[in-house]
Every structure is written in C-alpha cells, then in structure tokens.
Motif scaffolding. Structure first.
Motif, PDB file in Angstrom:
ATOM      1  N   LYS A  25       0.833  -1.200   0.000  1.00  0.00           N
ATOM      2  CA  LYS A  25       0.000   0.000   0.000  1.00  0.00           C
ATOM      3  C   LYS A  25       0.867   1.249   0.000  1.00  0.00           C
ATOM      4  O   LYS A  25       0.558   2.229  -0.691  1.00  0.00           O
ATOM      5  N   ARG A  26       1.956   1.234   0.778  1.00  0.00           N
ATOM      6  CA  ARG A  26       2.828   2.408   0.848  1.00  0.00           C
ATOM      7  C   ARG A  26       3.465   2.706  -0.504  1.00  0.00           C
ATOM      8  O   ARG A  26       3.729   3.859  -0.835  1.00  0.00           O
ATOM      9  N   GLU A  27       3.718   1.656  -1.286  1.00  0.00           N
ATOM     10  CA  GLU A  27       4.327   1.859  -2.595  1.00  0.00           C
ATOM     11  C   GLU A  27       3.432   2.707  -3.495  1.00  0.00           C
ATOM     12  O   GLU A  27       3.910   3.393  -4.397  1.00  0.00           O
ATOM     13  N   THR A  28       2.120   2.642  -3.262  1.00  0.00           N
ATOM     14  CA  THR A  28       1.189   3.394  -4.114  1.00  0.00           C
ATOM     15  C   THR A  28       1.005   4.835  -3.648  1.00  0.00           C
ATOM     16  O   THR A  28       0.297   5.606  -4.299  1.00  0.00           O
ATOM     17  N   LEU A  29       1.638   5.192  -2.523  1.00  0.00           N
ATOM     18  CA  LEU A  29       1.471   6.548  -1.996  1.00  0.00           C
ATOM     19  C   LEU A  29       2.230   7.590  -2.809  1.00  0.00           C
ATOM     20  O   LEU A  29       1.915   8.778  -2.763  1.00  0.00           O
ATOM     21  N   LEU A  30       3.253   7.150  -3.522  1.00  0.00           N
ATOM     22  CA  LEU A  30       4.117   8.070  -4.256  1.00  0.00           C
ATOM     23  C   LEU A  30       3.894   7.957  -5.753  1.00  0.00           C
ATOM     24  O   LEU A  30       3.648   6.859  -6.276  1.00  0.00           O
ATOM     25  N   ASP A  66      12.854   9.192  -9.287  1.00  0.00           N
ATOM     26  CA  ASP A  66      12.200   7.938  -9.652  1.00  0.00           C
ATOM     27  C   ASP A  66      10.929   7.699  -8.839  1.00  0.00           C
ATOM     28  O   ASP A  66       9.958   7.132  -9.347  1.00  0.00           O
ATOM     29  N   ARG A  67      10.935   8.129  -7.568  1.00  0.00           N
ATOM     30  CA  ARG A  67       9.816   7.820  -6.677  1.00  0.00           C
ATOM     31  C   ARG A  67       8.838   8.984  -6.509  1.00  0.00           C
ATOM     32  O   ARG A  67       7.763   8.798  -5.964  1.00  0.00           O
ATOM     33  N   GLY A  68       9.242  10.187  -6.889  1.00  0.00           N
ATOM     34  CA  GLY A  68       8.367  11.343  -6.736  1.00  0.00           C
ATOM     35  C   GLY A  68       8.539  12.040  -5.396  1.00  0.00           C
ATOM     36  O   GLY A  68       7.561  12.399  -4.732  1.00  0.00           O
ATOM     37  N   ILE A  69       9.808  12.216  -4.995  1.00  0.00           N
ATOM     38  CA  ILE A  69      10.124  12.873  -3.721  1.00  0.00           C
ATOM     39  C   ILE A  69      11.119  14.001  -3.969  1.00  0.00           C
ATOM     40  O   ILE A  69      12.136  13.807  -4.637  1.00  0.00           O
ATOM     41  N   VAL A  70      10.832  15.161  -3.416  1.00  0.00           N
ATOM     42  CA  VAL A  70      11.771  16.284  -3.438  1.00  0.00           C
ATOM     43  C   VAL A  70      12.048  16.677  -1.988  1.00  0.00           C
ATOM     44  O   VAL A  70      11.139  17.111  -1.274  1.00  0.00           O
ATOM     45  N   VAL A  71      13.291  16.507  -1.547  1.00  0.00           N
ATOM     46  CA  VAL A  71      13.665  16.891  -0.192  1.00  0.00           C
ATOM     47  C   VAL A  71      14.130  18.342  -0.206  1.00  0.00           C
ATOM     48  O   VAL A  71      15.048  18.702  -0.960  1.00  0.00           O
ATOM     49  N   ASP A  72      13.485  19.166   0.586  1.00  0.00           N
ATOM     50  CA  ASP A  72      13.832  20.586   0.700  1.00  0.00           C
ATOM     51  C   ASP A  72      14.531  20.789   2.041  1.00  0.00           C
ATOM     52  O   ASP A  72      13.882  20.874   3.084  1.00  0.00           O
TER      53      ASP A  72
END
Length: 476
Positions: A25-30, A66-72
């Motif tokens: 389920k967590r894999e579908t969060l991103l 690749d996963r859809g994460i941007v760390v600010d």
C-alpha cells in the motif's frame, strides 16, 4: 496444545500478510508524475551544509526523481536556534512556520516536542532487520523511556576527544618531563596545566561543553547524574563525591588560571593561543586550528595531537555519546513514507561515510564502523583535515576501550542541561571578576582564591546547585 500451536502459526501468517499489504500500500502513496516535497530542518553550516546539500541533491536527482520525492533541506542556524525553531513550530507560536516533515534533534528537544506534536515511531516503518544494521548504542539513544520506542534515527554521531597543539606541547612537555600519559587523566591535566601556568602565566586547557563534563564525570565515578522514572520524569543525583571532583578538577583550576575559557568555543581559544588544549566534540575536529594567531604579526603554523577523552585515575573509561539524529513528524502517510525512504538512503554506508568523513562525525551503521572502515577511508585521503583523521584514530581506540554514554531525555532534560552548561561557568566568571575588583583595591590574590575554593565555599555551592536543580525539575 496442537490447536494452540496452529493458532500461533495462523496469527503469524496473518501478521506477515498485513505487513506485506501495508508495504504494498505504501508503494502506491508516491507518484513520480506528482512529486511531493519533504521539508527537512537541520543545523548544518559551512562545509557540513555543503556536503549535506550535495547529498540531498544526489537523492533528489536519482531516487527522489524515480519515486516522486523532493527533499527541501533548510538550515535553521546553529543547534540551539534549530531547537527553538522546532519548538516554536510545534507550539504554533505567532510567526512560526508549520512543522517540518523531518528535523534534526538531540533527544532532549525531541522528547519535549513529542509531548506537543507526535513523532513517528520508527518501528512502524523500519523492519527489525533494518534497525539491526545501526550500531546498537547509537540507535538506543533515540529510544524514549516513556514507551520504550524509537523516535530518533541516528544520522551521524560524535563523542569528545582531547585536542592539543602538538607544536607547542612537545617542547613544553620535554622541558618539564611530561608525557602524553599525563594528559589521559583529569588529575594529570590539572598538574600539567598548573606547571604551564606557572611557566607562562597562561591557561593550558579549556572545557568546551560544561554539561558533558559534569554528566561524564558522574558516570566515570560510578553514578548517573539523574535517576530516571518510566513516567518521563527524573531527579537530580549529584553525589557529594562527584560534586567535590567537579569542584576540584573544574572550578578550582579555572579559578587559579590553570584552565581558561574566553571564546564561545574552545577551538577559538586554541586559535588565538589562549590555551594549548581542550576537550571538544569529535564533530568539531575540522575546527581545530592549523595556525595560531597571537597577534597580526605573530602567526604560527601548528600540528594537531588528538587523544582519547580524559578519565579520573580511579574512574571508569566513559565518554559522552552525542549527535543530533533525525525525527519524523507524524502527518499524512505519503510524507512520512517519503521521509523514511530518504533517511534509509542517507544512512547507507556510501552516503553516510561521505558525510561523516567530511565533517568529523562517526558513521552510524555496523558495516561502516566495523573493522575501522571509516578510518581506512579517512587515511586514504578521503578526509580534508589532519585533525579529523587524528580524531577518528583516537575515537577508534575509545570504541574498543571506553563505554560511550548518553543521558536519557525526560521532562525538563532540555532545561536542566542548559542549567548545567551555564551555572558553574557563570559562577567562575563572577568569582574571577570579584577577585579582579578586590585586587584593584590591593587585595591578596592567594588569600582570595583560598577563600573562594575552600571547603566552606564548596558546601555552599553544593547546596545551591542541588536546590536549584531540584526546583527546576519540579516545575516540569
């Protein structure tokens, strides 16, 4: 019994299935087409910030893309300013921005923030196998006494070393018959410092963290400075024996001028020649000066000598364990999951070693630490500072022969640590000012110092610190 066994087996299968479904389920969060921003607050500055920012950029351009994460990643100043900023955000103070998704924190601040805004229990997102890859005592520092759960992930850890100006120390030691062994104990340090003061009129040594000195002195002499309760409270436990040692090997040498502290950090005092040696964080090794500027025209190149943290001659080999870890603020599932992915990536040996070697911190995984891998990397030229390499070598010795200790967070631990950091050094400053004033009126320095360091003066101070500490903790 067979039915009971089948029931247990069935429950285990169900739990594994739930865990697998949760992971799926967590894999579908991103979604890489709809990236989310993970805000991270830290206290890194200078070279540490440069290295950290480069690693964040590397994550954003690879795993993050690749996963859809941007760390600010945002620096909030120094560690005290960061702590205040997080606390203000948690309290929704006027003008404070929202809580970050991730923030760097020492246990004391994390504990008090968790009482206002819940933090993520790491065991919900890290498997036991993943948690076992971290050095046990580093991981344990992030466990809260109230529920025995992990809330702080170790990112980079540090202890304290003894830093010495080798260039000035060696001729002095040869002339007066001292060796490095004399620097291994508090008793020896006072003896060396007294001889140096009598020869030069200057202090030899300074303590960078006063609170750490008191906490570790108590442990070296056999007692914890605090008695902890599972309800999240603690009581002050400064015994007469420990108090007298602090008085004799901290307050008294400062009063007589054998120790000195005038800059904000002891490395500042080493840089201008105020002292030759100091105890300071291994994470501050890069700040050990490469030259001493006595004045604009007198600047001397120096070499570092870094030794294990001093112990009392009849005490245990114990040194502080410290270094802010990372906490995750409880929010929506997507942001929490994204935050854990970044932290897992950052603490893998390639990234963690790169950060540690450039800053003087220890990496936090067993793989990076076992066999002295971090020292091998540093010695191979992957560290930019001779003092960092020397600090790693001294610290590796401590890993094998010392116990690293950290005091647990509790209600009021942030405030009591601040009290310990300031209380005795403020008394020293005030008492030295009174000596100076009385000497201007033809007072006798020896008589004044004898009175200020007397048994009567010690008893008065011991009563005062006990009372103030107990009152402070009762208010929490």
């Amino acid at each position: 019994m067979k039915s009971y066994g089948k029931l247990i087996l069935s429950l285990a299968v169900v739990l594994l299935a739930v865990a697998a479904c949760s992971s799926d389920k967590r894999e579908t969060l991103l979604d890489p087409d709809r990236p989310i921003t993970v805000t991270l607050w830290h206290y890194y500055n200078g070279n540490m910030k440069v290295v950290f920012d480069s690693l964040v950029s590397e994550f954003n351009e690879t795993i993050g893309m690749d996963r859809g994460i941007v760390v600010d990643a945002q620096s909030q100043g120094d560690v005290n300013q960061l702590g205040a900023a997080v606390f203000d955000a948690a309290n929704r103070s006027i003008g404070a921005p929202p809580m970050p998704d991730i923030f760097a924190s020492y246990p004391d601040n994390a504990f008090r923030v968790n009482q206002i805004v819940p933090l993520v229990n790491l065991e919900q997102y890290f498997s036991q196998e993943e948690l076992s890859t971290y050095r046990k005592e580093f991981l344990e520092e992030g466990r809260f006494i109230t529920d025995n759960k992990y809330y702080i992930l170790p990112i980079a850890k540090s202890s304290e070393n003894l830093y010495v100006n080798r260039t000035a120390w060696e001729p002095f030691a040869k002339a007066y018959g001292f060796t490095e062994k004399d620097l291994s104990s508090w008793e020896g340090l006072v003896k060396v410092s007294k001889a140096y003061y009598e020869a030069t009129g200057k202090g030899f040594f300074g303590v960078d963290s006063n609170a750490n000195y008191m906490i570790v002195a108590s442990m070296q002499l056999g007692t914890e400075l605090f008695n902890y309760s599972q309800d999240g409270t603690a009581s002050f436990n400064l015994t007469p024996k420990v108090a007298k040692a602090i008085w004799s090997y901290f307050y008294t040498p400062y009063m007589y001028g054998y120790f000195d502290k005038s800059g904000r950090f002891s490395s500042d005092d080493a840089k201008n020649g105020t002292v030759l040696a100091y105890t300071g964080s291994t994470a501050g090794a890069a700040y050990f000066p490469t030259e001493v500027a006595f004045n604009d025209k007198d600047v001397q190149k120096i070499e570092p000598l870094v030794l294990p943290y001093p112990c009392f001659e009849n005490g245990k080999r114990i040194a502080i364990q410290q270094g802010a870890g990372m906490c995750i603020t409880k929010s929506d599932d997507a942001h929490v999951y994204a935050a854990t992915l970044f932290l897992k990536w950052f603490t893998q040996p390639p990234q963690n070693l790169k950060f540690a070697l450039s800053t003087g911190y220890f990496p936090v995984t067993n793989e990076a630490l076992d066999g002295g891998n971090f020292i091998k990397e540093a010695s191979a030229g992957n560290s930019s500072s001779a003092a960092i390499v020397a600090s790693f070598t001294a610290s590796d010795d401590m890993f094998n022969t010392y116990t690293l200790y950290n005091s647990k967070p509790f209600r009021g631990s942030f405030e009591i640590r601040d009290f310990l950091e300031k209380m005795l050094i403020a008394k020293i400053s005030a008492d030295l000012d009174s000596v100076k004033r009385e000497m201007e009126g033809n007072g006798d320095r020896t008589a004044l110092l004898t009175r200020l360091t007397s048994e009567e003066a010690f008893s008065t101070w011991y009563t005062e610190i006990q009372g103030q500490a107990h009152l402070l903790l009762q208010q929490k």
